[in-house]
Enzyme design. Structure first.
Site, PDB file in Angstrom:
ATOM      1  N   SER A 132      24.603 -43.820 -31.763  1.00  0.00           N
ATOM      2  CA  SER A 132      24.405 -42.716 -30.965  1.00  0.00           C
ATOM      3  C   SER A 132      26.508 -43.188 -30.364  1.00  0.00           C
ATOM      4  O   SER A 132      26.740 -43.910 -30.660  1.00  0.00           O
ATOM      5  CB  SER A 132      24.491 -43.270 -29.531  1.00  0.00           C
ATOM      6  OG  SER A 132      25.314 -42.870 -27.658  1.00  0.00           O
ATOM      7  N   TYR A 145      24.023 -50.066 -23.041  1.00  0.00           N
ATOM      8  CA  TYR A 145      23.200 -48.998 -24.029  1.00  0.00           C
ATOM      9  C   TYR A 145      24.399 -48.886 -25.474  1.00  0.00           C
ATOM     10  O   TYR A 145      24.286 -49.034 -26.444  1.00  0.00           O
ATOM     11  CB  TYR A 145      23.291 -47.964 -23.094  1.00  0.00           C
ATOM     12  CG  TYR A 145      22.564 -46.840 -24.156  1.00  0.00           C
ATOM     13  CD1 TYR A 145      21.612 -46.439 -24.454  1.00  0.00           C
ATOM     14  CD2 TYR A 145      23.489 -45.528 -24.902  1.00  0.00           C
ATOM     15  CE1 TYR A 145      20.947 -45.511 -25.650  1.00  0.00           C
ATOM     16  CE2 TYR A 145      22.799 -44.808 -25.949  1.00  0.00           C
ATOM     17  CZ  TYR A 145      21.978 -44.796 -25.546  1.00  0.00           C
ATOM     18  OH  TYR A 145      21.011 -43.964 -26.642  1.00  0.00           O
TER      19      TYR A 145
HETATM   20  N1  NAP Z   1      19.060 -36.905 -27.185  1.00  0.00           N
HETATM   21  C1  NAP Z   1      20.296 -37.523 -27.007  1.00  0.00           C
HETATM   22  O1  NAP Z   1      21.216 -37.107 -25.973  1.00  0.00           O
HETATM   23  C2  NAP Z   1      20.758 -38.765 -27.932  1.00  0.00           C
HETATM   24  C3  NAP Z   1      22.041 -38.813 -27.747  1.00  0.00           C
HETATM   25  C4  NAP Z   1      22.838 -39.975 -28.681  1.00  0.00           C
HETATM   26  C5  NAP Z   1      21.282 -41.026 -29.433  1.00  0.00           C
HETATM   27  N2  NAP Z   1      20.265 -40.736 -28.378  1.00  0.00           N
HETATM   28  C6  NAP Z   1      19.288 -41.579 -29.768  1.00  0.00           C
HETATM   29  O2  NAP Z   1      18.585 -40.957 -30.301  1.00  0.00           O
HETATM   30  C7  NAP Z   1      17.475 -41.809 -30.504  1.00  0.00           C
HETATM   31  C8  NAP Z   1      16.046 -41.028 -30.232  1.00  0.00           C
HETATM   32  O3  NAP Z   1      16.387 -40.018 -28.593  1.00  0.00           O
HETATM   33  P1  NAP Z   1      15.178 -38.733 -28.072  1.00  0.00           P
HETATM   34  O4  NAP Z   1      16.096 -38.051 -27.910  1.00  0.00           O
HETATM   35  O5  NAP Z   1      14.790 -38.407 -29.148  1.00  0.00           O
HETATM   36  O6  NAP Z   1      14.633 -39.383 -27.032  1.00  0.00           O
HETATM   37  P2  NAP Z   1      13.097 -39.159 -26.716  1.00  0.00           P
HETATM   38  O7  NAP Z   1      13.068 -38.044 -26.547  1.00  0.00           O
HETATM   39  O8  NAP Z   1      13.483 -40.257 -25.110  1.00  0.00           O
HETATM   40  O9  NAP Z   1      11.983 -40.202 -27.613  1.00  0.00           O
HETATM   41  C9  NAP Z   1      12.524 -41.373 -27.678  1.00  0.00           C
HETATM   42  C10 NAP Z   1      11.241 -41.911 -28.465  1.00  0.00           C
HETATM   43  O10 NAP Z   1      11.257 -43.915 -28.727  1.00  0.00           O
HETATM   44  C11 NAP Z   1      10.156 -44.037 -28.499  1.00  0.00           C
HETATM   45  N3  NAP Z   1      10.067 -45.199 -27.929  1.00  0.00           N
HETATM   46  C12 NAP Z   1      10.171 -45.782 -26.533  1.00  0.00           C
HETATM   47  N4  NAP Z   1      10.039 -46.944 -26.694  1.00  0.00           N
HETATM   48  C13 NAP Z   1       9.643 -47.646 -27.910  1.00  0.00           C
HETATM   49  C14 NAP Z   1       9.001 -48.527 -27.823  1.00  0.00           C
HETATM   50  N5  NAP Z   1       8.955 -49.620 -27.425  1.00  0.00           N
HETATM   51  N6  NAP Z   1       8.326 -48.904 -29.649  1.00  0.00           N
HETATM   52  C15 NAP Z   1       7.911 -47.455 -29.798  1.00  0.00           C
HETATM   53  N7  NAP Z   1       8.535 -45.934 -29.211  1.00  0.00           N
HETATM   54  C16 NAP Z   1       9.338 -46.197 -28.643  1.00  0.00           C
HETATM   55  C17 NAP Z   1       9.453 -42.870 -27.804  1.00  0.00           C
HETATM   56  O11 NAP Z   1       8.215 -42.876 -27.801  1.00  0.00           O
HETATM   57  P3  NAP Z   1       6.976 -43.237 -26.514  1.00  0.00           P
HETATM   58  O12 NAP Z   1       7.215 -43.493 -25.487  1.00  0.00           O
HETATM   59  O13 NAP Z   1       5.716 -42.641 -27.472  1.00  0.00           O
HETATM   60  O14 NAP Z   1       6.828 -44.809 -27.853  1.00  0.00           O
HETATM   61  C18 NAP Z   1      10.138 -41.650 -28.505  1.00  0.00           C
HETATM   62  O15 NAP Z   1       9.404 -41.061 -29.151  1.00  0.00           O
HETATM   63  C19 NAP Z   1      17.343 -42.796 -29.722  1.00  0.00           C
HETATM   64  O16 NAP Z   1      17.488 -44.378 -29.917  1.00  0.00           O
HETATM   65  C20 NAP Z   1      18.147 -42.257 -28.588  1.00  0.00           C
HETATM   66  O17 NAP Z   1      18.762 -43.184 -28.106  1.00  0.00           O
HETATM   67  C21 NAP Z   1      20.239 -39.971 -28.055  1.00  0.00           C
END
Ligand code: NAP
Length: 259
Positions: A132, A145
């Site tokens: 991130s 985080y």
């Molecule tokens: N969206 C943003 O603005 C943003 C910005 C910077 C970085 N990121 C990073 O990008 C990545 C993806 O984020 P996203 O925006 O796509 O978020 P999201 O829609 O909340 O997706 C998060 C994913 O992680 C999975 N997850 C969470 N805990 C888990 C566990 N214990 N075991 C297995 N799977 C788990 C969730 O699936 P389940 O709940 O089904 O397990 C979900 O599929 C993350 O690492 C986040 O920190 C996102």
């Protein structure tokens, strides 16, 4: 020209957002994708739509991950699963800190431990770590985080050194704000959450991040794209804050007692 010589991929956090988009993109390119998350329903729907192989696994379940890593030789590993807790560090609960370390950092380290040595032995592989901008910049987020994402950033740099001399590529993807459900997962399902973080902003979509990852994977094997920072055009990081003290500084006598 084929998309890539790689045949297999493991994508964590595949049930929504960036992970689901990456699964979809890699499946479209003919890669056999194993998709991990806890939400069985969303994974089933993803598997029906894309042809991926779904595994209902918590990334903190080391035995389940080890079992999968023993059965499949992965060419691509996408460490994407991630969580956040909205509270600032000064209000953090014990569980918040443990959860972020367990999912966002400890699991990434163990999954790399289980999969990267095989890539090195086969002289073939690509690790994509989703960190991130929080791992590289300071701003008013949750300090835990920031800390764990900084760990993923340093791990990505160090993995290249550990795999040095082999054709194992490591790419760190640093997203800024992306239009996914992460904000609802973090702040709750209230419609005001979308208004606060998504509605009215011009944001990258999950598919845009998947396209960037596909670009890094499809580059010739001689090319390692190490670090990609992907933010909305209308978002910048950084800032300088200078405060005046609320009270004058305390003074102490020679014995250390407050005057
Ligand atoms: N969206 C943003 O603005 C943003 C910005 C910077 C970085 N990121 C990073 O990008 C990545 C993806 O984020 P996203 O925006 O796509 O978020 P999201 O829609 O909340 O997706 C998060 C994913 O992680 C999975 N997850 C969470 N805990 C888990 C566990 N214990 N075991 C297995 N799977 C788990 C969730 O699936 P389940 O709940 O089904 O397990 C979900 O599929 C993350 O690492 C986040 O920190 C996102």
């Amino acid at each position: 020209m084929p998309f890539s010589d790689y045949k297999t991929a493991l994508v964590t956090g595949a049930s929504s957002g960036i992970g689901a988009a990456v699964v979809e993109r890699l499946c479209r390119e003919g890669i056999k994708v194993h998709a991990i998350a806890r939400s069985a329903g969303a994974l089933k729907e993803l598997a029906e739509r894309t042809g991926c192989i779904a595994h209902v696994i918590d990334v903190t379940d080391r035995a389940a991950i080890a079992d999968l890593a023993n059965r499949v030789q992965f060419d691509i590993l996408v460490n994407n699963a991630g969580v956040d807790r909205p509270k600032k560090f000064l209000q953090a609960d014990e569980e918040d800190i443990d959860l972020l370390i367990d999912v966002n950092l400890r699991a990434v380290l163990h999954i790399c431990r289980l999969i990267v040595p095989g890539m090195v032995a086969r002289d073939r592989g690509h690790v994509i770590n989703i960190s991130s901008i929080a791992g590289n910049y300071n701003f008013g987020g949750n300090s835990t985080y920031h800390a764990v994402k900084a760990g993923v950033a340093m791990l990505s740099n160090q993995l290249r050194i550990d795999a040095f001399g082999k054709r194992v590529r490591v790419t760190e993807i640093c997203p800024g704000r992306v239009a996914t459900d992460i904000f609802n997962h973090v702040h709750g399902d209230d419609p005001s959450v979308r208004e606060r973080f998504i509605d009215g902003f011009e944001l990258p979509q999950a598919a845009d991040i998947a396209d960037a990852i596909a670009f890094a994977i499809s580059a010739p094997v001689a090319v390692n794209i190490g670090h990609m920072e992907i933010t909305p055009t209308l978002q910048v990081m950084g800032g300088l804050q200078t405060a005046k003290p609320e009270t004058s500084a305390a003074t102490y006598d020679a014995e250390g007692a407050k005057r």
